[in-house]
Design a protein around this motif. Structure first.
Motif, PDB file in Angstrom:
ATOM      1  N   LEU A   1       0.831  -1.273  -0.069  1.00 14.49           N
ATOM      2  CA  LEU A   1      -0.208  -0.039  -0.088  1.00 14.49           C
ATOM      3  C   LEU A   1       0.784   1.272  -0.012  1.00 14.49           C
ATOM      4  N   ARG A   2       2.008   1.166   0.522  1.00 15.17           N
ATOM      5  CA  ARG A   2       2.758   2.287   0.882  1.00 15.17           C
ATOM      6  C   ARG A   2       2.175   3.574   1.662  1.00 15.17           C
ATOM      7  N   THR A   3       1.030   3.935   0.979  1.00 18.76           N
ATOM      8  CA  THR A   3       0.190   5.102   1.739  1.00 18.76           C
ATOM      9  C   THR A   3      -0.991   4.664   2.321  1.00 18.76           C
ATOM     10  N   ILE A   4      -1.390   4.925   3.602  1.00 17.73           N
ATOM     11  CA  ILE A   4      -2.631   4.598   3.972  1.00 17.73           C
ATOM     12  C   ILE A   4      -3.570   5.631   3.864  1.00 17.73           C
ATOM     13  N   ARG A   5      -3.289   7.014   4.231  1.00 16.64           N
ATOM     14  CA  ARG A   5      -4.282   8.070   3.598  1.00 16.64           C
ATOM     15  C   ARG A   5      -3.636   8.869   2.744  1.00 16.64           C
ATOM     16  N   PRO A   6      -3.845   9.407   1.592  1.00 18.40           N
ATOM     17  CA  PRO A   6      -5.054   9.014   0.797  1.00 18.40           C
ATOM     18  C   PRO A   6      -4.886   7.513   0.198  1.00 18.40           C
ATOM     19  N   MET A   7      -5.452   6.381   0.302  1.00 18.87           N
ATOM     20  CA  MET A   7      -5.232   5.123   0.176  1.00 18.87           C
ATOM     21  C   MET A   7      -5.409   5.051  -1.368  1.00 18.87           C
ATOM     22  N   ASP A   8      -4.697   4.369  -2.139  1.00 22.38           N
ATOM     23  CA  ASP A   8      -4.683   3.961  -3.560  1.00 22.38           C
ATOM     24  C   ASP A   8      -5.537   2.599  -3.637  1.00 22.38           C
ATOM     25  N   ILE A   9      -6.929   3.054  -3.701  1.00 24.54           N
ATOM     26  CA  ILE A   9      -7.750   1.808  -3.668  1.00 24.54           C
ATOM     27  C   ILE A   9      -7.891   1.510  -5.263  1.00 24.54           C
ATOM     28  N   GLU A  10      -7.482   2.334  -6.152  1.00 25.11           N
ATOM     29  CA  GLU A  10      -7.684   1.827  -7.558  1.00 25.11           C
ATOM     30  C   GLU A  10      -6.849   0.718  -7.988  1.00 25.11           C
ATOM     31  N   THR A  11      -5.418   0.960  -7.439  1.00 26.59           N
ATOM     32  CA  THR A  11      -4.596  -0.156  -7.509  1.00 26.59           C
ATOM     33  C   THR A  11      -5.244  -1.612  -6.980  1.00 26.59           C
ATOM     34  N   VAL A  12      -5.751  -1.557  -5.847  1.00 26.30           N
ATOM     35  CA  VAL A  12      -6.483  -2.663  -5.340  1.00 26.30           C
ATOM     36  C   VAL A  12      -7.544  -3.044  -6.166  1.00 26.30           C
ATOM     37  N   GLU A  13      -8.295  -2.174  -6.622  1.00 30.89           N
ATOM     38  CA  GLU A  13      -9.632  -2.540  -7.237  1.00 30.89           C
ATOM     39  C   GLU A  13      -8.995  -3.290  -8.719  1.00 30.89           C
ATOM     40  N   ALA A  14      -8.191  -2.730  -9.246  1.00 32.10           N
ATOM     41  CA  ALA A  14      -7.707  -3.437 -10.728  1.00 32.10           C
ATOM     42  C   ALA A  14      -7.281  -4.730 -10.426  1.00 32.10           C
ATOM     43  N   SER A  15      -6.675  -4.891  -9.522  1.00 32.61           N
ATOM     44  CA  SER A  15      -5.944  -6.055  -8.850  1.00 32.61           C
ATOM     45  C   SER A  15      -7.040  -7.161  -8.763  1.00 32.61           C
ATOM     46  N   VAL A  16      -8.064  -6.758  -8.127  1.00 29.53           N
ATOM     47  CA  VAL A  16      -9.074  -7.720  -7.677  1.00 29.53           C
ATOM     48  C   VAL A  16     -10.063  -8.008  -8.907  1.00 29.53           C
TER      49      VAL A  16
END
Lengths: 351, 343
Positions: A260-275
């Motif tokens: 993640l490297r950053t908690i806030r602001p969280m890069d949820i887009e990278t997680v979504e693309a992966s999922v």
């Protein structure tokens, strides 16, 4: 600029267990640098670059910092307090760029009003008139045998607050790049380091050795590509995820590991693309489960497009929901281990 | 004929008690201070000697066990400061309440926790005084509230002084001034190093913390003051720690070996008491040696226990989150691992 700045290099430290070379790392000069040395490099470079930057912390000048990362010294009678944190925040409001070190983030609870009410909220409350360009850094989370009052993870606590940026490095590149980015950022940044990682050496790319190398805040990194399941972690658990991934690969399960490297602001887009690619999600963190980083990731995945790609509910691997016990056997069972990650992956993949 | 040396003393040969001049205390907002002479009976002397020696040897054993990596995490040792906790304990009652910071092993013993339970707690075993769940900084017993790891915020102390004075609370605020806050000397850290005056409107005493009789008399005085309803009082004990701040601090980067040696040779609390007792016929050298031997044996046995006792069972992980609560489930590292929590 204010404050004593000690220009003594950190004493060389014995390297702890080395990480295996990641696949694809061949060729160019890649020195192995410990996280501690990477942090010191970053501090050196930023102090030189901008005279407004100064260091403020506990026991740093002569004691070499509690964990041998250097800075200026504040009297220990102020060390756990509102006192020196307040001084740092005031300096930031007046135009300096302090880097304020907590011996560990457990002690930040003594000063948390300054971090939240004075640092995090002021830009907003002043409609942008008063920025607070400060970095709060120090070790966060469990160490080894330091018991309940010294083992708490504050990612969820600080990640909860608008106005703060919160970063959590794993590797030496993360540490160096994120610290430099944090110092250059005009906002209050909380940098959650990890005591057990300070002595761990990582390879530093040529790029990372440059004085202008920064790791952007708010961007996650895919440490390992995979197709069957997404593992998302921050800080030390990233290493555990990579270990789990190696072991699972032998059984034909390919994990994608996101740092993640950053908690806030969280890069949820990278997680979504992966999922969207893997259809399965396991989050891993050292902190307690309730209202944690994993809980936030799961909520966001539910709210976004990635929900439709999930073939199974997301699973969280976290610290056990108890104050950290001292005895080794109990402590070992309170921290997420590689076996817990493997177990969670197999559960979610139903294998 | 061969000669046989018989070393034997009839206990009738010893004095019952002796009177000693002790250093007067510096006073803040007090007309009178503790007495400047102290009576020490033979029995008291032997008790203080044994207690301090036990703490000394226990701390040295902890140092050893830590270096062998049998004790982990934090370990803040008390050797050098023995007169403080012992002098205090003999001046107050078991029903009085005591709380301290992380350098707590001496107080834990003085408050009645056996050495074996302290060492087993340090080694994280089920026979530890809190079942291995607390470790070095978190030991408790009846009327002893630890052992605390996060301490010191100055603002909180002043708030506390204010409330204690306002409500005339019977509180003795003790500062064990061992000259250094971690690695920073008091001169570098404090705008005023007269800690006994820092209670401002609260009276204070500055005491020679290396002399167990001084500490005892001062603590008796302070306790009487509080019990008489006069309100709180501050006590600064001038003392010294031989070890660094904790086991990760060698303790010689901010002070010299000569300084440590000097304190050891001129002001060691155990030596001070021993010399007084021998010079005033309260005990013999042999007798004190016998106590040393007995103490060593006790520490060895305790260390044996502490290294062989098993770790707490895994079931213990979830217990004692709450008090007086019906059993409930606690989540482990994932949703499938559950522990039971019993009060």
């Amino acid at each position: 600029a204010g404050g004593e700045i000690l220009l003594r290099p950190a004493p060389p430290r014995q390297a702890a267990v080395s990480l295996k070379r990641r696949d694809g790392d061949r060729g160019a000069m890649r020195p192995r640098v410990t996280v501690r040395d990477a942090l010191n490099q970053a501090l050196d470079e930023e102090l030189e670059r901008d005279e407004r930057v100064f260091l403020l912390g506990e026991e740093v000048a002569q004691y070499d910092g509690a964990y041998k990362v250097r800075g200026s010294s504040t009297p220990p009678s102020l060390r756990y307090g509102m006192g020196f944190t307040g001084i740092a925040v005031g300096a930031a409001m007046a135009g300096l760029r302090p880097v304020c070190e907590f011996m560990t983030f457990n002690f930040s609870m003594q000063a948390i009003d300054q971090v939240i009410n004075s640092a995090a909220k002021t830009c907003y409350m002043s409609a942008g008139a008063i920025p607070v360009p400060i970095v709060f850094r120090g070790p966060n989370g469990a160490s080894a045998g330091v018991a309940a009052q010294h083992s708490q993870c504050f990612a969820a606590w600080y990640g909860h607050c608008p106005g703060l940026k919160v970063v959590s490095p794993w590797s030496s590149e993360d540490a160096k790049g994120l610290l430099k980015a944090s110092i250059r950022d005009d906002n209050p940044v909380v940098m959650l380091e990890n005591e057990l990682l300070y002595g761990v050496p990582f390879e530093m790319s040529e790029q990372a050795q440059s004085k202008d190398f920064v790791v952007p805040i708010g961007k996650a990194k895919i440490e390992r590509e995979g197709t069957h399941v997404t593992l998302v972690a921050h800080s030390r658990p990233v290493g555990h995820c990579l270990e789990a991934a190696s072991i699972l690969a032998k059984e034909g399960v390919e994990c994608e590991v996101i740092n993640l490297r950053t908690i806030r602001p969280m890069d949820i887009e990278t997680v979504e693309a992966s999922v969207a690619k893997t259809n399965h999600l396991v989050t891993v963190e050292g902190g307690w489960p309730q209202f944690g980083v994993g809980a936030e990731i799961c909520a966001r995945i539910m709210e976004g497009s990635a929900f439709n790609y999930l073939d199974a509910p997301a699973v969280r691997v976290t610290g056990a929901d108890v104050p950290m016990p001292y005895a080794k056997i109990l402590e070992d069972n309170c921290i997420p281990q590689v076996k817990d990650i493997i177990f969670a992956v197999k559960k979610t993949l139903n294998i | 004929a061969s000669r046989v040396m018989v070393a034997s003393r009839n206990y009738a040969d010893f004095a019952n008690e002796a009177t000693f001049e002790i250093k007067p205390c510096d006073l803040h907002r007090l007309e009178e201070g503790p007495p400047t002479t102290a009576v020490l009976t033979r029995e008291e002397g032997l008790h203080y000697y044994k207690t301090m020696q036990t703490i000394r040897r226990m701390e040295l054993k902890s140092d050893q066990l830590y270096k062998q990596k049998i004790i982990r995490g934090f370990c803040h040792l008390y050797d050098g400061q023995e007169a403080c906790c012992v002098g205090l304990e003999v001046a107050i009652k078991p029903t009085d309440h005591v709380i301290t910071a992380y350098r707590a092993h001496g107080f834990t013993y003085a408050r009645g926790v056996p050495v074996r339970e302290i060492l087993a707690e340090l080694t994280g075993r089920k026979g530890g005084c809190v079942k291995g769940k607390g470790g070095s900084m978190h030991m408790y017993t009846k009327n002893f509230y630890g052992g605390n790891g996060i301490v010191g915020a100055q603002g909180q102390i002043f708030e506390t002084y204010n409330m204690a004075a306002l409500w005339k609370l019977p509180c003795i605020f003790i500062c064990e001034n061992n000259r250094y806050g971690m690695g920073t000397s008091v001169e570098r850290a404090a705008a005023s190093t007269d800690y006994y005056k820092r209670g401002d409107f609260i009276p204070g005493l500055r005491v020679d913390g290396m002399d167990v009789l001084c500490v005892r008399e001062a603590a008796k005085f302070a306790a009487e003051y509080c019990r008489a309803g006069k309100g709180p009082i501050v006590m600064e004990l001038q003392t010294y720690r031989y070890h660094g701040h904790s086991m990760s601090d060698p303790g010689i980067s901010y002070r010299t070996r000569e300084e440590i040696q000097e304190v050891r040779s001129k002001s060691d609390p155990i030596t001070l008491l021993k010399d007084r007792m021998i010079n005033n016929n309260l005990a013999s050298v042999e007798e004190l040696k016998e106590i040393d031997v007995a103490v060593r044996k006790e520490i060895e046995e305790a260390a044996q226990f502490a290294t062989t006792d098993p770790e707490p069972p895994l079931e213990e992980l979830g217990n004692h989150i709450y008090f007086n609560e019906p059993p409930f489930e606690v989540r482990g590292p994932n949703q499938w691992i559950k522990y039971k929590s019993l009060s």
